[in-house]
Design a protein around this motif. Structure first.
Motif, short mmCIF file in Angstrom:
data_model
loop_
_atom_site.label_atom_id
_atom_site.label_comp_id
_atom_site.label_asym_id
_atom_site.label_seq_id
_atom_site.Cartn_x
_atom_site.Cartn_y
_atom_site.Cartn_z
N ASP A 1 0.84 -1.20 0.00
CA ASP A 1 0.00 0.00 0.00
C ASP A 1 0.88 1.25 0.00
OD1 ASP A 1 -2.84 1.21 0.54
OD2 ASP A 1 -1.49 2.20 1.95
N ASP A 2 0.67 2.12 -0.98
CA ASP A 2 1.56 3.27 -1.17
C ASP A 2 1.59 4.18 0.04
OD1 ASP A 2 2.33 2.47 -3.68
OD2 ASP A 2 0.77 3.62 -4.71
N GLU A 3 0.43 4.49 0.60
CA GLU A 3 0.41 5.43 1.73
C GLU A 3 1.05 4.81 2.96
OE1 GLU A 3 -2.68 8.46 3.98
OE2 GLU A 3 -3.15 7.59 2.01
N LEU A 4 0.83 3.52 3.16
CA LEU A 4 1.48 2.87 4.30
C LEU A 4 2.99 2.84 4.11
CD1 LEU A 4 1.35 1.39 6.96
CD2 LEU A 4 0.93 -0.74 5.71
N LEU A 5 3.43 2.58 2.91
CA LEU A 5 4.88 2.59 2.65
C LEU A 5 5.47 3.97 2.92
CD1 LEU A 5 5.11 0.45 -0.63
CD2 LEU A 5 5.62 -0.27 1.71
N ASP A 6 4.71 5.01 2.56
CA ASP A 6 5.18 6.37 2.85
C ASP A 6 5.25 6.61 4.36
OD1 ASP A 6 5.41 6.93 0.17
OD2 ASP A 6 3.46 7.94 0.03
N ARG A 7 4.28 6.10 5.08
CA ARG A 7 4.28 6.27 6.53
C ARG A 7 5.47 5.53 7.17
NH1 ARG A 7 -1.09 4.46 9.18
NH2 ARG A 7 0.07 5.14 11.03
N ILE A 8 5.75 4.34 6.68
CA ILE A 8 6.90 3.58 7.21
C ILE A 8 8.20 4.32 6.88
CG2 ILE A 8 8.19 1.42 7.06
CD1 ILE A 8 5.53 -0.02 6.54
N GLU A 9 8.30 4.83 5.66
CA GLU A 9 9.50 5.55 5.24
C GLU A 9 9.76 6.77 6.13
OE1 GLU A 9 12.86 6.24 3.04
OE2 GLU A 9 11.45 4.61 2.62
N GLY A 10 8.68 7.44 6.53
CA GLY A 10 8.85 8.62 7.36
C GLY A 10 8.49 8.39 8.81
N ALA A 11 8.60 7.17 9.29
CA ALA A 11 8.17 6.82 10.65
C ALA A 11 8.88 7.68 11.71
CB ALA A 11 8.42 5.34 10.92
N PRO A 12 8.11 8.39 12.55
CA PRO A 12 8.74 9.17 13.62
C PRO A 12 9.60 8.33 14.55
CG PRO A 12 6.44 9.80 13.34
CD PRO A 12 6.65 8.59 12.50
N ARG A 13 9.27 7.06 14.72
CA ARG A 13 10.07 6.21 15.61
C ARG A 13 11.49 6.08 15.08
NH1 ARG A 13 8.84 3.44 19.72
NH2 ARG A 13 6.60 3.44 19.28
N ILE A 14 11.63 5.95 13.79
CA ILE A 14 12.97 5.85 13.20
C ILE A 14 13.71 7.18 13.34
CG2 ILE A 14 14.22 5.49 11.03
CD1 ILE A 14 12.13 3.41 10.29
N ASP A 15 12.98 8.27 13.16
CA ASP A 15 13.62 9.59 13.35
C ASP A 15 14.19 9.70 14.76
OD1 ASP A 15 12.95 10.39 10.80
OD2 ASP A 15 11.07 11.34 11.42
N ARG A 16 13.43 9.25 15.72
CA ARG A 16 13.89 9.36 17.12
C ARG A 16 15.10 8.45 17.38
NH1 ARG A 16 8.15 9.74 18.01
NH2 ARG A 16 8.00 7.52 18.56
#
Length: 788
Positions: A710-725
């Motif tokens: 799913d494109d939107e889910l993939l975008d959410r995973i790509e920009g996951a705030p948890r990974i940013d932290r």
């Protein structure tokens, strides 16, 4: 002509009697139509829904379903078919004998052999002149012996004995005239004569039917070389009952689930999401031996718990945006009020009896007269339009349950009855609208009588409210008062002229009638009051058992009765004693839902591991181990938010579509396209059917593809705030791997998993891409979607 030639050809043949000896208990000349003929036709399948008992009948003959109307059956057999079905002058020419024996072509095939005791019974009745006792008593109940039986091993057999108790007190052994069915044919098989033979280990029920009356026998088949657990002294009655059955089956219960598995299971079940990494670490590090009970108490008090059950109750009571009253732009607010009404009561732990009263006795005005109610309604409308808090949840009654309409603007009282029966009695009565219910005692007259309990319920503008509006309009025109704009107002009220539905078979109006047969005067107050009083009687067979069963199904993935709104005479609980005990204690507690949940969640039965103690002993319905089940749709959405670090945000968002708040959504229609697609894919109920059957928690390929591509889910995973932290904190690879495992699977990785993950995240310079790939992989594991 060929048909009549065939009849003449076989009519000259003497029936074969030499090799066929009638059963010893078969009646001789004293064959009674109601008791024997009707019962035998039922046993042979002639009056089943797939044959002549169907609504249209078959082959020109229509019998009542399961023989529930002997008078109609007598007329059909003796008067229809140009009198060819029975021929008292020449019994051997009777089609009632020729067709079932195959001597004349028969769509139903051969039902019995020529000369058999079945043929001799029917022939004796025909030879006697097809008599019928017009005063023959109806069946009061069936009694089955043994009512419960335990086989020591597969291969053993026993025989059932069925006694029909008639309304005049007469007791007759009519075993040969009954039909038998096993709920689980892998456990036992039952022959037409009532012989039961054990096939394999497990627990099941035998269903006995005679002329539309049902009875059951509970059967256990023990494992021949199973393990008999030593007697224990469990403090909880739930575990005492479950363990007693397991000992009888010689099944050893699974061990207690690990702390990590318990926390994940409890958090998903109680608040609709996976635990956060911080919650997992804190729980696993807590040395308190009572930490599980404390966590149960904590989550039952959590705001999301009330929201979860409010959503579930909206689903059960059919809060459908397409049916709720009002202009389309205000309907989402109406549903939010509906949801909040339930949420507040669950949060305050209001007794279920009070909730039921607030729904089933509801009117719009309560004790208010027309003018003060009109002021309140105008203020409510203003708040709905402006988006302000309406205060609806503070009202004593949920009139929104009744304020709905179909496309032509009406809410038929038959539909009211079906909705109430499904939601609060756990019964599907819709089939009885046109014909006798195929698996329960409900007739068309019962349907009309139950529906007429709602004959005074009206949704519209009552005469006194219409008069109050008219007075205000006149005052505005004359300048006597300026009351401001008056919106179109409608209310739920009781009309003075009950619209009583007729019995389809007679065309006569049926008095309102409770399911126990007691008639209610439709003009003496609100007939719904009598329904509520009956439901809240301590020994009512529906209200408490149905709610207990729904709660049990929530936490175990299967009800003691399945489907959860499938209570009927032919669908007994898998464990009768357990359901009765829980329901009895629930009533004694003052209908305390939270206490019921606390008892279930603290039981060893709930806290068991998913792996059986011994291979091959994982029998369904015994609760010897936890059932592996899929995470519900809303919990999938909110668990993704936890995994990605999007949520959960502040609690109590009032049902708004915010990330991590899917469990609070009041409406069955979601505005956010991505969230709506996710919920549909994972089986959220559309709330369009009058049954608790639309939600699906079955895994599918579509669900796996959604998580993968799913494109939107993939975008959410790509920009996951948890990974940013993780990157901002500069944590080590090991710490990052542990964090992502905790955020998705609610556990630490094992050695092999950690080594593989570390090899991946340490294999390149782009650490963020490595973390994204690992997070995507974990979200796509089967474990992420399962309650273990």
């Amino acid at each position: 002509m060929r048909f009549f030639a065939a009849v003449l050809a076989v009519s000259t043949l003497a029936p074969c009697r030499a090799a066929c000896v009638p059963r010893p208990d078969t009646p001789g000349p004293a064959v009674e139509f109601d008791r024997h003929v009707v019962g035998l036709l039922g046993r042979l399948g002639c009056s089943a829904g797939a044959c002549h008992g169907s609504f249209q009948g078959r082959g020109g003959l229509r019998l009542s379903l399961f023989g529930q109307d002997p008078e109609a059956d007598y007329f059909a057999l003796t008067r229809s078919g140009m009198g060819r079905l029975v021929n008292p002058i020449e019994p051997e020419r009777s089609l009632l004998l020729l067709k079932p024996t195959g001597r004349v072509p028969h769509g139903g095939g051969v039902r019995f052999e020529a000369g058999s005791w079945e043929e001799q019974t029917l022939r004796a009745w025909i030879e006697a002149g097809t008599p019928r006792d017009l005063d023959a008593p109806a069946v009061d109940r069936l009694e089955v012996e043994p009512a419960a039986h335990r086989f020591e091993r597969a291969g053993q057999a026993t025989r059932l004995r069925v006694t029909a108790v008639f309304e005049d007190g007469d007791r007759v052994d009519l075993t040969e005239y009954c039909t038998f069915r096993a709920r689980d044919e892998t456990v036992v098989e039952v022959a037409p004569d009532g012989e039961v033979r054990a096939i394999g280990p497990g627990a099941t029920s035998l269903i006995v039917e005679y002329r539309g009356s049902w009875a059951t026998s509970q059967i256990l088949v023990a494992i021949e070389h199973g393990v008999v657990s030593p007697p224990q002294d469990p403090p909880d009655p739930i575990d005492a009952l479950v363990l007693a059955r397991l000992r009888a089956l010689r099944i050893e219960p699974a061990p207690v689930a690990s702390d990590a598995d318990f926390l994940r299971r409890l958090t998903i079940d109680a608040i609709g999401r996976v635990p956060t990494p911080e919650e997992v670490r804190s729980f696993l590090a807590d040395p308190d031996p009572h930490k599980r009970s404390r966590k149960i108490h904590e989550l039952l008090e959590h705001p999301r718990h009330a929201a979860l059950w409010a959503t579930r109750l909206c689903e059960i009571t059919g809060a459908n945006i397409d049916r709720v009253e009002g202009p389309p732009e205000l309907r989402p607010r109406r549903l939010a009020d509906w949801h909040e009404w339930y949420r507040r009561r669950i949060a305050e732990n209001v007794g279920y009896d009070a909730i039921v009263r607030g729904v089933l006795r509801a009117t719009s005005r309560g004790d208010l007269s027309a003018d003060p109610w009109l002021d309140r309604e105008i203020e409510l409308h203003r708040a709905l339009v402006s988006g302000e808090e309406t205060g609806y949840a503070g009202r004593a009654e949920l009139d929104l349950f009744w304020r709905r309409s179909d496309p032509d603007g009406s809410y038929p009282q038959g539909e009211m009855a079906e909705r109430v029966a499904s939601a609060f009695l756990g019964v599907q009565i819709g089939c009885a609208k046109c014909h006798t219910h195929p698996s329960d005692r409900w007739t068309t007259r019962d349907y009309a009588g139950f529906s007429n309990l709602f004959a005074r319920v009206e949704f519209g503008t009552s005469p006194d409210v219409r008069a109050a509006v008219q007075r205000r309009l006149v005052a505005q025109r004359t300048g006597e008062a300026d009351t401001g704009p008056i919106p179109r107002v409608r209310e739920l009220y009781l009309n003075d002229r009950p619209r009583l539905l007729p019995d389809p078979s007679t065309g006569r109006a049926v008095p309102p009638r409770l399911p126990n047969g007691v008639e209610v005067d439709p003009t003496a107050g609100d007939p719904r009051e009598a329904l509520v009083s009956w439901l809240l009687e301590p020994d009512n067979p529906y209200l408490a058992p149905v709610l207990v069963n729904r709660v049990w199904a929530r936490y175990f993935g299967e009800g003691l009765v399945e489907p959860v709104d499938g209570f009927s005479a032919s669908n007994p609980p898998g464990d009768v004693g357990l359901l009765e005990s829980l329901a009895r204690d629930f009533v004694a507690s003052g209908y305390d839902i939270r206490e019921l949940e606390r008892r279930i969640l603290n039981s060893a039965a709930y806290q068991r591991a998913i792996v059986p103690a011994s291979a091959g002993l994982d029998r369904p319905g015994t609760f010897a181990q936890a059932r592996l089940r899929r995470v519900p749709a809303e919990a999938v959405a909110d668990s993704l938010a936890v995994a990605l670090g999007d949520g959960p945000g502040p609690e109590g968002t009032g049902g708004k579509e915010r990330v991590g708040r899917a469990i609070e959504l009041a409406s069955n229609r979601v505005e956010d396209p991505h969230l709506g697609r996710l919920l549909r894919t994972f089986g959220r109920s559309e709330r369009s059917a009058i049954c608790d059957c639309e939600r699906s928690e079955t895994p599918s390929l579509a669900q796996q593809l959604f998580l993968m591509v799913d494109d939107e889910l993939l975008d959410r995973i790509e920009g996951a705030p948890r990974i940013d932290r993780l990157i901002d904190r500069g944590v080590s690879g090991r710490q990052a791997v542990d964090e992502l495992f905790l955020a998705t699977l609610s556990r630490f990785p094992d050695d092999d998993e950690r080594a593989a993950a570390l090899d991946h995240v340490s294999g390149g310079d782009d650490r963020r891409s490595a973390y994204v790939a690992l997070l995507w992989s974990l979200v796509n594991t089967r474990e992420f979607l399962l309650v273990r």
